[in-house]
Design a protein around this motif. Structure first.
Motif, short mmCIF file in Angstrom:
data_model
loop_
_atom_site.label_atom_id
_atom_site.label_comp_id
_atom_site.label_asym_id
_atom_site.label_seq_id
_atom_site.Cartn_x
_atom_site.Cartn_y
_atom_site.Cartn_z
N PRO A 85 -25.80 35.22 -25.70
CA PRO A 85 -25.85 35.18 -27.17
C PRO A 85 -25.00 36.32 -27.73
CG PRO A 85 -28.05 34.98 -26.24
CD PRO A 85 -27.14 35.34 -25.11
N TYR A 86 -24.39 36.09 -28.89
CA TYR A 86 -23.42 37.06 -29.41
C TYR A 86 -24.01 38.45 -29.60
CZ TYR A 86 -25.37 37.02 -34.15
OH TYR A 86 -26.18 37.18 -35.25
N GLY A 98 -19.35 36.64 -34.34
CA GLY A 98 -20.32 35.89 -33.56
C GLY A 98 -19.63 34.83 -32.71
N PRO A 99 -20.28 33.71 -32.44
CA PRO A 99 -19.65 32.65 -31.63
C PRO A 99 -18.38 32.09 -32.27
CG PRO A 99 -22.01 32.28 -31.83
CD PRO A 99 -21.68 33.38 -32.78
N ALA A 100 -18.24 32.25 -33.60
CA ALA A 100 -17.04 31.75 -34.29
C ALA A 100 -15.81 32.59 -33.96
CB ALA A 100 -17.27 31.74 -35.79
N ARG A 141 -21.52 28.51 -15.71
CA ARG A 141 -22.75 29.30 -15.66
C ARG A 141 -23.37 29.53 -17.04
NH1 ARG A 141 -24.55 34.69 -15.27
NH2 ARG A 141 -26.26 34.90 -13.77
N GLY A 142 -22.56 29.31 -18.11
CA GLY A 142 -23.06 29.56 -19.46
C GLY A 142 -23.85 28.40 -20.01
N HIS A 143 -24.32 28.57 -21.26
CA HIS A 143 -25.15 27.56 -21.93
C HIS A 143 -24.61 27.35 -23.35
CE1 HIS A 143 -28.08 27.90 -18.67
NE2 HIS A 143 -27.97 29.21 -18.79
N THR A 144 -24.49 26.09 -23.74
CA THR A 144 -23.97 25.78 -25.08
C THR A 144 -24.91 26.23 -26.19
OG1 THR A 144 -24.93 23.56 -24.88
CG2 THR A 144 -22.61 23.81 -24.27
N LYS A 145 -26.19 26.41 -25.88
CA LYS A 145 -27.13 26.85 -26.92
C LYS A 145 -26.76 28.23 -27.47
CE LYS A 145 -30.46 29.08 -23.80
NZ LYS A 145 -31.87 29.13 -23.32
N ALA A 187 -29.06 33.18 -31.63
CA ALA A 187 -28.99 34.59 -31.29
C ALA A 187 -30.04 34.93 -30.25
CB ALA A 187 -29.17 35.45 -32.54
N GLY A 188 -29.82 36.04 -29.53
CA GLY A 188 -30.81 36.47 -28.55
C GLY A 188 -32.05 37.02 -29.21
#
Length: 583
Positions: A314-315, A85-87, A229-233, A238-239
């Motif tokens: 989102p991942y 994932g984001p990790a 262009r991205g978002h830290t959220k 997740a999407g």
């Protein structure tokens, strides 16, 4: 004085040699060389010398060029979507740390033994001729196959950059599937790079620096686009929150380490830098800066790329096969970014291919010096100061495979041989520090290496196969405690027999032991076909060694080109080396 007759002078001589194979194996398998001999008499078999023209920044360029290929544009997506994932940012940091540990081991050898043989020479001066040949043969095979696959992938990325479908390959229906797509572009790329590396190492370095700079510009572009262009959220959400876990660690700690095992393959390539050691002006200063510096810089770039990718989507919405270009394919007005990413990947392919082809030629050159393959490969051209024969032969082999064969080789399928060599080099650096041949007893060190490797294998098997739960955690904890206890016992009971004069791995034996463990752990993450391939090619290498290499090296020993290192000869070589250093 009676002249020794070659084992290959006639069929009768060869059959006689085959009948004498057991005694020759006993004599040559464990035959070791010394650092002094590798730098003098063995290197002299190449005729001319390789020109010392490289500095630390050339090595950093080769290291970055060798590591930052097209693989990161794929492995990052798979590691994020399936494992971490984001990790995945932490996965790249952990993998970079593992690579740095191995780089330290390579650096100690390269500074002490600045010859073109890399891991082959390091293992030959510690564990002997046979293990050196086995690892060297697997490396050469991996290089040729992976270079052919990378050259063919260049065509695909070039089409992406040009915004066209893959029309650059010619399909021949009469040929079997998998061999029916003729890739002339891949062949031309391989032949062009072969000419460059044959002509001059200095010009090869300049071309690599230009391509690497262009590739880094594309990477910085991708990072900037992602952060703006991205978002830290997307780091924590997740999407599809109903079907996928949210948070920075959606797959837990195990997912981060499994992701690290996968993305570690993106770091493979720095080992080729050690094959340039013979052409470095100041090995003591330039090699540590070049090898370690390139690994650290690439780690930072990879972590920033992973963070950029995680911010874009989102991942659970990342395309595992095309994470960056896929993020823009559906965005109105942003499709051109996919073409830019294709162009950047193309430059990455060229740099990684150039460095790998330089490395494979130097491996083959030094293997030729040891007489286990024909000495023709060892020749260095007097005008170009490059291993011309080895470069041409392997370049033509790579081009021939790239022309017809759609290899579709997974990264881990190719990388198992390289990971095995990393494991062997980590063992070799410990052995070199704690064992002085003919002076100290090697069995305490060999026993430690065996026990530590066995414990690491047990830990890896439990990690991969045991069901989750408290029993698994307890068994993993027990393995960890045993490994630390074995390491501590060895550290306090066995003194170092020799310390490097110029540069050595710090915290001996902790850092190389950690490298041993991590390489075994990463080997455990590879799939079954990887081990089938490794076993098949290793069996071919053993067969070649028994039918040719052992007899060729035996002949070289008989005519005085090589020596069977007895205790007296090793002591004599060490004394000569010490005297030379004092003078």
């Amino acid at each position: 004085m009676e002249t020794y007759s070659s084992s290959f002078s006639s069929m009768k001589s060869y059959l006689k040699a085959l009948s004498d194979t057991p005694s020759r194996l006993a004599r040559r398998v464990g035959s070791v060389s010394t650092s002094f001999e590798e730098r003098s008499r063995v290197r002299a078999r190449s005729g001319g010398d390789m020109k010392k023209s490289l500095r630390w920044y050339d090595l950093v360029g080769f290291g970055i060029g060798g590591m930052v290929g097209a693989g990161v544009f794929v492995t990052s997506g798979q590691a994020s979507r399936v494992y971490a994932g984001p990790a995945v940012v932490l996965s790249y940091a952990i993998a970079g740390f593992c690579a740095l540990l191995s780089a330290f081991c390579y650096t100690e050898f390269a500074v002490d033994l600045p010859v073109a043989g890399g891991a082959f020479s390091y293992i030959r001066i510690t564990f002997g001729e046979f293990l050196a040949f086995l690892t060297g043969a697997n490396l050469i095979i991996d290089y040729v196959l992976s270079n052919a696959a990378v050259a063919r992938s260049f065509t695909g990325y070039l089409c992406t950059a040009l915004g066209i479908s893959n029309k650059l390959r010619i399909t021949v229906s009469e040929l079997p599937k998998g061999f029916n797509e003729i890739d002339v572009v891949a062949v031309l790329v391989v032949l062009f790079l072969t000419v460059i590396i044959c002509y001059s190492t200095r010009e090869s370095s300049m071309l690599n620096l230009v391509l690497t700079v262009l590739h880094l510009v594309f990477i910085v572009f991708v990072i900037v686009i992602g952060f703006t262009r991205g978002h830290t959220k997307n780091f924590t959400k997740a999407g599809d929150t109903q079907n996928h876990a949210s948070g920075f660690f959606p797959y837990g700690a195990s997912g981060v380490f499994n992701g690290a095992a996968m993305v570690y393959l993106s770091y493979i390539g720095y080992d080729a830098v050690s094959t340039m050691a013979e052409e470095v002006k100041n090995p003591v200063k330039d090699i540590p800066a070049g090898v370690s510096g390139s690994v650290i810089l690439v780690t930072v770039l990879y972590c920033l790329m992973a963070a950029s990718m995680s911010m874009l989507l989102p991942y659970d919405m990342i395309d595992p096969d095309a994470p960056f270009s896929g993020a823009f394919m559906g965005s109105e007005g942003w499709r051109w970014v996919s073409n830019v990413i294709g162009g950047g990947a193309s430059f990455g392919i060229l740099t990684s291919l150039l460095v790998a082809m330089l490395g494979q030629a130097r491996y083959m050159c030094v293997i030729g010096r040891s007489s286990v393959v024909p000495a023709w490969f060892a020749k260095v051209h007097p005008k170009t100061s490059t291993p011309l024969n080895a470069s041409l032969f392997l370049g033509l082999c790579t081009a021939a495979i790239a022309l017809f064969t759609d290899l579709q080789i997974l990264l881990n399928l190719v990388s198992i041989g390289t990971l095995f060599v990393f494991y062997m080099v980590a063992n070799a650096v410990i052995y070199k520090r704690y064992v002085a041949v003919g002076v100290t007893n090697p069995w305490p060190t060999l026993s430690f290496l065996f026990c530590f490797s066995l414990t690491s294998i047990l830990f890896t098997l439990l990690w991969q196969l045991a069901p989750p739960g408290k029993p698994k955690a307890c068994m993993l904890g027990a393995c960890t405690a045993i490994a630390i206890a074995v390491l501590q016992l060895f550290h306090y009971m066995v003194p170092q027999a020799q310390k490097p004069e110029f540069w050595g791995v710090p915290l001996m034996p902790w850092i190389p032991s950690m490298s041993i463990f991590l390489n075994i752990f990463l080997l455990g993450s590879l799939d079954r076909p990887s081990y089938v391939r490794f076993g098949f090619f290793s069996a071919l290498a053993v067969l070649f060694y028994v039918l040719y290499s052992v007899h060729a090296s035996f002949d070289a020993e008989e005519d005085g080109t090589l020596s069977q290192k007895s205790i007296e000869l090793v002591k004599e070589s060490i004394e000569v080396q010490d005297h030379t250093l004092k003078v």
